[in-house]
Design a protein around this motif. Structure first.
Motif, PDB file in Angstrom:
ATOM      1  N   GLY A  35      58.655  22.068   5.604  1.00 35.51           N
ATOM      2  CA  GLY A  35      57.579  22.651   4.834  1.00 35.51           C
ATOM      3  C   GLY A  35      57.813  24.127   4.556  1.00 35.51           C
ATOM      4  O   GLY A  35      58.550  24.799   5.284  1.00 35.51           O
ATOM      5  N   TRP A  36      57.196  24.589   3.493  1.00 32.18           N
ATOM      6  CA  TRP A  36      57.141  26.017   3.189  1.00 32.18           C
ATOM      7  C   TRP A  36      55.675  26.460   3.213  1.00 32.18           C
ATOM      8  O   TRP A  36      54.804  25.776   2.662  1.00 32.18           O
ATOM      9  CB  TRP A  36      57.729  26.310   1.813  1.00 32.18           C
ATOM     10  N   PHE A  37      55.449  27.586   3.844  1.00 30.63           N
ATOM     11  CA  PHE A  37      54.122  28.190   3.924  1.00 30.63           C
ATOM     12  C   PHE A  37      54.248  29.662   3.553  1.00 30.63           C
ATOM     13  O   PHE A  37      55.335  30.228   3.528  1.00 30.63           O
ATOM     14  CB  PHE A  37      53.548  28.064   5.344  1.00 30.63           C
ATOM     15  N   ARG A  38      53.122  30.285   3.291  1.00 29.70           N
ATOM     16  CA  ARG A  38      53.124  31.718   3.036  1.00 29.70           C
ATOM     17  C   ARG A  38      51.853  32.340   3.597  1.00 29.70           C
ATOM     18  O   ARG A  38      50.840  31.659   3.759  1.00 29.70           O
ATOM     19  CB  ARG A  38      53.250  32.011   1.545  1.00 29.70           C
ATOM     20  N   GLN A  39      51.947  33.624   3.880  1.00 25.44           N
ATOM     21  CA  GLN A  39      50.798  34.342   4.412  1.00 25.44           C
ATOM     22  C   GLN A  39      50.746  35.733   3.807  1.00 25.44           C
ATOM     23  O   GLN A  39      51.678  36.534   3.991  1.00 25.44           O
ATOM     24  CB  GLN A  39      50.846  34.422   5.938  1.00 25.44           C
ATOM     25  N   ALA A  40      49.683  35.991   3.078  1.00 29.51           N
ATOM     26  CA  ALA A  40      49.453  37.302   2.498  1.00 29.51           C
ATOM     27  C   ALA A  40      48.658  38.150   3.476  1.00 29.51           C
ATOM     28  O   ALA A  40      47.951  37.610   4.344  1.00 29.51           O
ATOM     29  CB  ALA A  40      48.699  37.156   1.182  1.00 29.51           C
ATOM     30  N   PRO A  41      48.738  39.458   3.356  1.00 33.98           N
ATOM     31  CA  PRO A  41      47.996  40.339   4.277  1.00 33.98           C
ATOM     32  C   PRO A  41      46.501  40.030   4.281  1.00 33.98           C
ATOM     33  O   PRO A  41      45.882  39.910   3.212  1.00 33.98           O
ATOM     34  CB  PRO A  41      48.263  41.729   3.717  1.00 33.98           C
ATOM     35  N   GLY A  42      45.956  39.859   5.470  1.00 36.99           N
ATOM     36  CA  GLY A  42      44.534  39.615   5.600  1.00 36.99           C
ATOM     37  C   GLY A  42      44.095  38.207   5.284  1.00 36.99           C
ATOM     38  O   GLY A  42      42.892  37.913   5.285  1.00 36.99           O
ATOM     39  N   LYS A  43      45.064  37.326   5.034  1.00 37.21           N
ATOM     40  CA  LYS A  43      44.718  35.943   4.694  1.00 37.21           C
ATOM     41  C   LYS A  43      45.350  34.971   5.674  1.00 37.21           C
ATOM     42  O   LYS A  43      46.292  35.310   6.385  1.00 37.21           O
ATOM     43  CB  LYS A  43      45.181  35.616   3.269  1.00 37.21           C
ATOM     44  N   GLU A  44      44.835  33.755   5.683  1.00 33.43           N
ATOM     45  CA  GLU A  44      45.384  32.721   6.543  1.00 33.43           C
ATOM     46  C   GLU A  44      46.685  32.181   5.943  1.00 33.43           C
ATOM     47  O   GLU A  44      46.945  32.315   4.753  1.00 33.43           O
ATOM     48  CB  GLU A  44      44.378  31.592   6.721  1.00 33.43           C
ATOM     49  N   ARG A  45      47.474  31.562   6.824  1.00 35.53           N
ATOM     50  CA  ARG A  45      48.712  30.947   6.356  1.00 35.53           C
ATOM     51  C   ARG A  45      48.374  29.799   5.407  1.00 35.53           C
ATOM     52  O   ARG A  45      47.504  28.982   5.683  1.00 35.53           O
ATOM     53  CB  ARG A  45      49.522  30.448   7.548  1.00 35.53           C
ATOM     54  N   GLU A  46      49.097  29.756   4.299  1.00 32.92           N
ATOM     55  CA  GLU A  46      48.791  28.827   3.218  1.00 32.92           C
ATOM     56  C   GLU A  46      49.958  27.873   2.987  1.00 32.92           C
ATOM     57  O   GLU A  46      51.125  28.297   2.933  1.00 32.92           O
ATOM     58  CB  GLU A  46      48.505  29.618   1.938  1.00 32.92           C
ATOM     59  N   ALA A 100      57.575  17.940  10.214  1.00 35.47           N
ATOM     60  CA  ALA A 100      56.416  17.192   9.748  1.00 35.47           C
ATOM     61  C   ALA A 100      56.461  17.039   8.238  1.00 35.47           C
ATOM     62  O   ALA A 100      57.245  17.683   7.549  1.00 35.47           O
ATOM     63  CB  ALA A 100      55.120  17.893  10.169  1.00 35.47           C
ATOM     64  N   ARG A 101      55.616  16.175   7.717  1.00 34.51           N
ATOM     65  CA  ARG A 101      55.359  16.023   6.291  1.00 34.51           C
ATOM     66  C   ARG A 101      53.864  16.185   6.098  1.00 34.51           C
ATOM     67  O   ARG A 101      53.139  15.224   5.881  1.00 34.51           O
ATOM     68  CB  ARG A 101      55.795  14.653   5.779  1.00 34.51           C
ATOM     69  N   SER A 102      53.398  17.390   6.230  1.00 30.77           N
ATOM     70  CA  SER A 102      51.967  17.654   6.301  1.00 30.77           C
ATOM     71  C   SER A 102      51.651  19.000   5.678  1.00 30.77           C
ATOM     72  O   SER A 102      52.480  19.908   5.703  1.00 30.77           O
ATOM     73  CB  SER A 102      51.537  17.661   7.775  1.00 30.77           C
ATOM     74  N   PRO A 103      50.466  19.166   5.111  1.00 26.04           N
ATOM     75  CA  PRO A 103      50.046  20.489   4.641  1.00 26.04           C
ATOM     76  C   PRO A 103      49.468  21.357   5.760  1.00 26.04           C
ATOM     77  O   PRO A 103      49.092  22.501   5.517  1.00 26.04           O
ATOM     78  CB  PRO A 103      48.978  20.155   3.594  1.00 26.04           C
ATOM     79  N   ARG A 104      49.383  20.791   6.976  1.00 22.82           N
ATOM     80  CA  ARG A 104      48.793  21.516   8.103  1.00 22.82           C
ATOM     81  C   ARG A 104      49.875  22.212   8.905  1.00 22.82           C
ATOM     82  O   ARG A 104      50.782  21.568   9.434  1.00 22.82           O
ATOM     83  CB  ARG A 104      48.021  20.555   9.001  1.00 22.82           C
ATOM     84  N   ALA A 105      49.750  23.506   9.060  1.00 19.54           N
ATOM     85  CA  ALA A 105      50.748  24.278   9.790  1.00 19.54           C
ATOM     86  C   ALA A 105      50.876  23.808  11.238  1.00 19.54           C
ATOM     87  O   ALA A 105      51.980  23.779  11.790  1.00 19.54           O
ATOM     88  CB  ALA A 105      50.395  25.758   9.743  1.00 19.54           C
ATOM     89  N   ASP A 106      49.791  23.415  11.835  1.00 15.63           N
ATOM     90  CA  ASP A 106      49.810  23.009  13.251  1.00 15.63           C
ATOM     91  C   ASP A 106      50.642  21.765  13.500  1.00 15.63           C
ATOM     92  O   ASP A 106      51.005  21.483  14.648  1.00 15.63           O
ATOM     93  CB  ASP A 106      48.382  22.771  13.744  1.00 15.63           C
ATOM     94  N   ASP A 107      50.949  21.003  12.458  1.00 15.85           N
ATOM     95  CA  ASP A 107      51.707  19.765  12.622  1.00 15.85           C
ATOM     96  C   ASP A 107      53.209  19.997  12.763  1.00 15.85           C
ATOM     97  O   ASP A 107      53.943  19.087  13.136  1.00 15.85           O
ATOM     98  CB  ASP A 107      51.454  18.824  11.451  1.00 15.85           C
ATOM     99  N   TYR A 108      53.676  21.191  12.465  1.00 16.12           N
ATOM    100  CA  TYR A 108      55.104  21.473  12.457  1.00 16.12           C
ATOM    101  C   TYR A 108      55.583  21.943  13.832  1.00 16.12           C
ATOM    102  O   TYR A 108      54.863  22.637  14.552  1.00 16.12           O
ATOM    103  CB  TYR A 108      55.446  22.505  11.379  1.00 16.12           C
ATOM    104  N   LEU A 109      56.824  21.571  14.151  1.00 16.53           N
ATOM    105  CA  LEU A 109      57.382  21.842  15.472  1.00 16.53           C
ATOM    106  C   LEU A 109      58.110  23.177  15.556  1.00 16.53           C
ATOM    107  O   LEU A 109      58.074  23.847  16.590  1.00 16.53           O
ATOM    108  CB  LEU A 109      58.357  20.729  15.853  1.00 16.53           C
TER     109      LEU A 109
END
Length: 121
Positions: A35-46, A100-109
């Motif tokens: 997965g790829w995620f991103r996090q902008a300043p002051g925001k949650e990981r997306e 993982a194959r999930s949009p949830r960050a917590d699912d990734y190892l």
């Protein structure tokens, strides 16, 4: 144990392109969903998008669909994020994750440390 290292971030003007890479080491990532995620300043990981182990099933968030492309080269133990038509709101630290194959960050190892992408107007 899997180590992930992102690269390719930088400063680009709006409308431009960047290609991020995520190189795995320690063990192969070829069997993992990524997965790829991103996090902008002051925001949650997306969530940005994810790709299955073989590369034939890919999902994108609505915010990047049609502009970003995820691919992988299992022979090189690497996953890519091609970003086109970049917008200022794409500015963030970009992370790759494995397991993982999930949009949830917590699912990734496993997670990389991230690479900064800054889009100027």
């Amino acid at each position: 144990q899997v180590q992930l290292v992102e690269g390719g971030g930088g400063l680009v003007q709006a409308g431009g392109s960047l290609r991020l890479s995520c190189a795995g080491s320690g063990r192969t990532i070829s069997t993992y969903g990524m997965g790829w995620f991103r996090q902008a300043p002051g925001k949650e990981r997306e969530f940005v998008g994810n790709i299955n182990w073989s590369g034939d099933s890919i999902y994108y968030s609505d915010s990047v669909k049609g502009r970003f492309t995820i691919s992988r080269d299992n022979a090189k133990n690497t996953v890519y994020l091609q970003m086109n038509l970049l917008k200022t709101e794409d500015t963030a630290v970009y992370y790759c994750a494995a397991g993982a194959r999930s949009p949830r960050a917590d699912d990734y190892l496993y997670w990389g440390r991230g690479t900064q992408v800054t889009v100027s107007s």
